[in-house]
Design an enzyme around this catalytic site. Structure first.
Site, short mmCIF file in Angstrom:
data_model
loop_
_atom_site.label_atom_id
_atom_site.label_comp_id
_atom_site.label_asym_id
_atom_site.label_seq_id
_atom_site.Cartn_x
_atom_site.Cartn_y
_atom_site.Cartn_z
N THR A 166 0.85 -1.19 0.00
CA THR A 166 0.00 0.00 0.00
C THR A 166 0.88 1.23 0.00
O THR A 166 1.93 1.25 0.63
CB THR A 166 -0.88 -0.02 1.26
OG1 THR A 166 -1.77 -1.12 1.20
CG2 THR A 166 -1.66 1.26 1.41
N ARG A 194 -13.96 -7.60 -0.98
CA ARG A 194 -13.34 -7.31 0.31
C ARG A 194 -12.94 -5.84 0.42
O ARG A 194 -12.40 -5.25 -0.50
CB ARG A 194 -12.10 -8.20 0.49
CG ARG A 194 -11.31 -7.93 1.78
CD ARG A 194 -10.11 -7.06 1.51
NE ARG A 194 -9.21 -6.97 2.67
CZ ARG A 194 -8.14 -6.20 2.74
NH1 ARG A 194 -7.80 -5.44 1.70
NH2 ARG A 194 -7.38 -6.17 3.81
N GLY A 196 -10.69 -3.34 2.90
CA GLY A 196 -9.75 -3.29 4.00
C GLY A 196 -9.78 -1.95 4.70
O GLY A 196 -10.78 -1.23 4.70
N ASP A 197 -8.65 -1.60 5.28
CA ASP A 197 -8.57 -0.36 6.06
C ASP A 197 -8.43 0.89 5.21
O ASP A 197 -8.89 1.97 5.59
CB ASP A 197 -7.38 -0.43 7.02
CG ASP A 197 -6.05 -0.46 6.26
OD1 ASP A 197 -5.85 -1.39 5.46
OD2 ASP A 197 -5.23 0.46 6.44
N THR A 217 -0.38 1.28 6.77
CA THR A 217 -0.11 0.20 5.82
C THR A 217 0.15 -1.07 6.62
O THR A 217 0.53 -1.02 7.79
CB THR A 217 1.12 0.53 4.94
OG1 THR A 217 1.42 -0.60 4.11
CG2 THR A 217 2.35 0.86 5.77
N GLY A 218 -0.05 -2.22 5.97
CA GLY A 218 0.19 -3.47 6.66
C GLY A 218 -0.98 -4.41 6.54
O GLY A 218 -1.67 -4.44 5.51
N GLY A 220 -4.31 -5.09 6.57
CA GLY A 220 -5.42 -4.15 6.54
C GLY A 220 -6.62 -4.51 7.38
O GLY A 220 -7.24 -3.63 7.99
#
Length: 305
Positions: A166, A194, A196-197, A217-218, A220
């Site tokens: 990201t 889906r 995510g964050d 980032t990471g 999510g």
């Protein structure tokens, strides 16, 4: 008087050695793009958007061209823009065939009364505003990563083949106005639809001129569950520095949920936070006449701007 400050990240995770140098090169170029744009427009949102758009064109990052694939072999893109003066935000999720989802997110913020558009609605919105479409954003690495995922039933957070990342950029201008921009292709092997964050304000990013600005980032889904960006800003509001707040929240997320992440943060006093519990995170920023950048913990490089 403070100078404008822009910090970028190119994603956190299990980044293989083969991707280290391309990512370091990419975040440096993104910072240069940001400052070149700021010199022309004097607009901090233009500058951070330019940084993200550069990384959306670089296949070494998981955003735009180079995005990872869903379980069905499709690309679904998410992006978020937040500005800290009036707490306006624009976000997109599930966007397809668009190289610069961050540009569409900004249009959502500026041209609609809404915050988040998805599905057919966001596709129609992008078309209506003449956002260029791309016939293919697929890369060989993305296909290899999906095949590896299917063959090994790998957990997305453990993927190494085709690891992208990201991308995000945050900034504060001479008047203390702050913005946050984040863009992603999600995680390899994600289910269709889906979310995510990244497109969720307070999780993937946030900005508040009274406190600070963050891009995360990471992993999510865990970032979304832990509301990482908002927690970091709350910690700053309670008196922590940008670095202390970023480190504390990410460690607490790891302890509580068992997943890793990274974040870049700028507090209203122009202090910087760069932290990650992941193996690696690519990051860069400019201070005076130098670009500072890195990807491994406790290891920093410098380059004349």
């Amino acid at each position: 008087m403070f100078l404008p400050l822009i910090v970028v990240h190119g994603g956190a995770g299990n980044i293989p050695d083969s991707r280290v140098q391309p990512k370091l090169d990419g975040v440096q170029r993104a910072v240069r793009c940001a400052y070149e744009t700021y010199e022309k427009t004097k607009n901090i949102l233009d500058a951070t958007q330019a940084a993200v758009e550069y990384m959306e064109t670089d296949e070494n990052f998981n955003a735009g061209y180079g995005s990872v694939l869903t379980l069905e072999g499709e690309i679904e893109l998410d992006a978020l823009v937040v500005e800290g003066k009036d707490l306006k935000a624009g976000a997109v999720t599930g966007l397809r065939n668009v190289l610069h989802p961050i540009a569409v997110a900004r249009l959502v913020m500026e041209k609609t009364p809404h915050v988040l558009l998805s599905g057919d609605g966001v596709q129609e919105f992008a078309l209506k505003h003449n956002i260029p479409t791309e016939s293919s954003l697929y890369t060989k690495d993305a296909w290899q990563a999906l095949e590896h995922f299917k063959k090994n039933k790998a957990e997305p957070s453990k993927m190494e083949i085709g690891s992208g990342g990201t991308v995000g950029a945050i900034g504060i201008d001479v008047d203390g106005h702050m913005v946050s921009c984040t863009s992603t292709g999600g995680i390899t092997g994600k289910m269709k639809g889906r979310v995510g964050d990244t497109p969720i304000p307070g999780s993937g990013g946030y900005a508040d001129d009274n406190i600070g600005t963050v891009s995360t980032t990471g992993y999510g889904d865990a970032i979304l569950r832990y509301n990482v960006a908002q927690r970091i800003l709350h910690a700053i509001e309670l008196g922590a520095t940008a670095q202390e707040a970023s480190e504390k929240v990410l460690q607490n997320m790891l302890d509580r949920i068992g997943k890793t992440a990274g974040a870049i943060t700028i507090a209203k006093d122009h202090s910087i936070g760069i932290a990650f519990t992941s193996q690696r995170m690519a990051w860069a920023y400019k201070k005076e006449n130098k670009i500072y950048y890195g990807i491994d913990k406790d290891k920093q490089f410098e380059e004349i701007f």
